[in-house]
Design an enzyme around this catalytic site. Structure first.
Site, PDB file in Angstrom:
ATOM      1  N   SER A 176      42.600  32.935  38.434  1.00  0.00           N
ATOM      2  CA  SER A 176      41.955  34.219  38.641  1.00  0.00           C
ATOM      3  C   SER A 176      40.474  34.091  38.336  1.00  0.00           C
ATOM      4  O   SER A 176      40.057  33.247  37.535  1.00  0.00           O
ATOM      5  CB  SER A 176      42.578  35.257  37.705  1.00  0.00           C
ATOM      6  OG  SER A 176      41.742  36.373  37.560  1.00  0.00           O
ATOM      7  N   CYS A 225      38.333  43.738  47.503  1.00  0.00           N
ATOM      8  CA  CYS A 225      39.008  42.893  46.518  1.00  0.00           C
ATOM      9  C   CYS A 225      39.306  41.484  47.016  1.00  0.00           C
ATOM     10  O   CYS A 225      38.910  41.096  48.102  1.00  0.00           O
ATOM     11  CB  CYS A 225      40.241  43.606  45.986  1.00  0.00           C
ATOM     12  SG  CYS A 225      39.774  44.983  44.898  1.00  0.00           S
TER      13      CYS A 225
END
Length: 613
Positions: free
Chosen positions: A517, A122
């Site tokens: 993001s 991640c």
């Protein structure tokens, strides 16, 4: 021949104590001549992208030992940006990248490991481990946990592929019922793996292939698919071969810096631009290059962004394309193959699996290879069953997506656009640059002008948007959210999601010295440098100042004269201790750890790495 690092602690009479401790870990006499290879895992039950990694470190370790090495596993931290989003937890996300890099460096150097396999997935874990690899400059193989399957939701009689970002947007949509929002929530993230779109995690794992530090299929083979097991096994065997080539064969070209050269970094950002990756990747590539003393800067990214076509659009840029669809179209080597044919790649660079990228493309690009094993790999499909287990299904597509005219991956001739999915802008409010994910910007707003709506925190921006105090045509400015000012350079996913929910996604712009993001789309411009907290002009903007954005010409300016800016700067400096800070104190808990981070971090144009004292 290069001496094995591990022999510092395994050879010589004076190392009897160290060998005694090594024996207590299970080593025997026959092991002391073998390379010691660190298996750097990042398993945690907090993060869906890492929840399935617990046993995979030992899977790799067994392959290392079968190939003649000694494997020693350790773990590092992993923050879930989605769970940390929208509250003070996000202050810790980017700083965790440095903690990860430091922890890997500390463990590997303290124990004199010869090489490493990095099991990441991640957002900050892959770049953190890569920063460590560039510092250490030893042989390394990256193998990630793999992407999550896309969710499926039946909305208005239509079955839609969805992801985490859809759940966030729909939760803020006043036209959705609670039951509909619940349906999105329960189906957005159906399996283990990194979130299913071209968000930061998947972008970085794809770039690992372009850098040459990961095996083909690393970025796109689903976490749930049985084919991914072979990647882990192959990584364990390959690292032993690379380690012996480096130390026993004296081949320095297989170390981290030997593979990840400037040409490799340029290949990676070219891929990133072509596939419209997350803007966070720019931050991370700059940081990795700095750690590896590679002369790769924002100017290189700007240059390449002007000549690289957009060949692939994935969620959040488009609704119904996710990583599983990219995989079916040939994965990252499908995109790299098209870039190579367009003359946009340096195919002479080395990779961990082939002597040159040209050789790798000839073997792994489905447009040119007839190898049935390669074609079989890219037929790996989602299973459609909720699970947290790796390698839990073996479903396959009936055919590959080889359509390079209208398919998921396009040829340069049929590109979505002639210049790519990321751009660097410069101007009087971003003298050191800022970045925008153009793949997610509607053509109608590539040029945009409007009055500034000044917000001195993400929370203030969210409040103003949700209370409808932002209208069509406005330019939302969120400042004092940079690496130093936040501190921690928060992601601004909620403000952009709320703009979409209020039907303003194509009607407004958002500019920040924070970041976004990988799930962000729309006219969202981040990484403004210098940031407000270090005296950047974004801190001098007033409510109502007209902001002009021109993506085709790569400019971003406020219609404020140099004289007026000079006057405002003098007024700001005169505030003394209150200068270059939000006008009103924010209700934000900044720990000592974050204060230390803020005191040493550089701005986004430098990758937001710690600066030397």
């Amino acid at each position: 021949m290069i001496p094995y690092r591990s022999r510092t602690s395994t050879h010589g009479r004076n190392m009897a104590g160290a060998r005694g401790l090594w024996r207590a870990t299970g080593m025997t006499d026959s092991d002391f001549g073998k390379p010691i290879i660190a298996v750097v895992n990042s398993f945690t039950q907090f993060v869906p992208g890492h929840v399935h990694l617990k046993d995979l470190g030992q899977l790799v370790a067994r392959e290392i030992e079968a190939a003649g090495g000694v494997a020693k596993e350790f773990n590092t931290i992993a923050v879930d940006d989605g769970i940390a989003m929208g509250h003070d937890g996000m202050l810790y996300s980017l700083p965790s990248r440095e903690i990860i890099a430091d922890s890997v460096e500390y463990m590997v150097n303290a124990h004199c490991a010869d090489a490493m396999v990095c099991i990441s997935n991640c957002d900050k874990i892959t770049p953190g481990m890569m920063m460590a690899a560039m510092r250490l400059d030893i042989p390394v193989v990256f193998v990630s946990g793999g992407p999550m399957e896309a969710g499926k939701v039946n909305i208005d009689g239509e079955l839609r592929a969805v992801d985490l970002i859809d759940a966030m947007i729909e939760a803020a949509n006043p036209d959705r019922t609670d039951a509909e929002v619940d349906e999105f929530e329960k189906n957005a993230c159906p399996t283990c793996g990194s979130c299913s779109g071209m968000f930061t995690a998947n972008s970085m794992n794809c770039l690992a292939e372009a850098l040459g530090l990961a095996l083909p299929g690393n970025g796109s083979t689903l976490a749930t698919h049985a084919d991914r097991e072979a990647l882990f096994r192959r990584a364990g065997r390959r690292i032993v071969e690379l380690t012996k080539a480096y130390y026993e064969g004296g081949d320095t070209g297989v170390s981290a810096r030997g593979i990840a050269t400037k040409a490799a970094f340029e290949n990676a950002i070219t891929l990133d631009i072509a596939m419209g990756g997350s803007t966070n990747t720019i931050l991370h590539l700059l940081a990795m290059a700095r750690e590896g003393e590679v002369d790769f800067t924002l100017a290189d990214i700007d240059r390449l962004s002007r000549v690289t076509p957009c060949l692939c659009k994935v969620a959040p840029a488009v609704q119904n394309v996710h990583m599983e669809d990219v995989h079916r179209a040939g994965g990252i080597f499908g995109i790299l193959g098209e870039l190579g044919r367009a003359g946009k790649l340096d195919t002479s660079v080395r990779t961990i699996h082939e002597d040159t990228m040209a050789e790798a493309l000839s073997k792994w690009d489905i447009a040119v290879t007839n190898n049935p094993e390669v074609q079989e790999l890219f037929l790996a499909a989602p299973g459609g069953v909720r699970t947290t287990q790796a390698f839990s299904q073996a479903r396959r597509y009936k055919d590959l997506d080889t359509d390079r005219e209208k398919g998921v991956i396009r040829s340069a001739k049929h590109a979505f656009s002639k210049d790519g999915g990321l751009a660097v802008l410069f101007g009087n409010i971003a003298e050191m640059g800022c970045v925008v994910k153009t793949a997610g910007v509607d053509d109608s707003i590539l040029k945009f002008s409007g009055p500034a709506v000044i917000c001195e925190s993400q929370e203030e921006a969210c409040e103003r948007i949700l209370k409808k105090r932002v209208k069509a045509g406005d330019v939302v400015i969120i400042r004092y959210e940079g690496p130093r000012g936040g501190p921690g350079m928060q992601e601004m996913l909620y403000p952009t999601s709320y703009l979409k929910a209020m039907q303003l996604g194509k009607e407004c712009a958002l500019i920040t010295d924070g970041r976004f993001s990988g799930g962000t789309s729309g006219l969202s411009i981040g990484h403004v440098s210098p940031e407000a907290a270090e005296g950047g002009a974004i801190g001098l903007l007033h409510e109502g100042d007209i902001i002009e954005i021109d993506i085709p010409n790569r400019t971003i300016n406020a219609k404020v004269s140099a004289e007026e800016f000079a006057k405002r700067r003098a007024e700001m400096d005169a505030k003394g201790a209150a200068a270059w800070k939000p006008v009103e104190e924010r209700p934000r808990k900044v720990s000592r750890a974050l204060k230390v981070y803020a005191a040493h971090v550089g701005n986004a144009s430098l990758g937001a790495v710690r600066l030397d004292p």
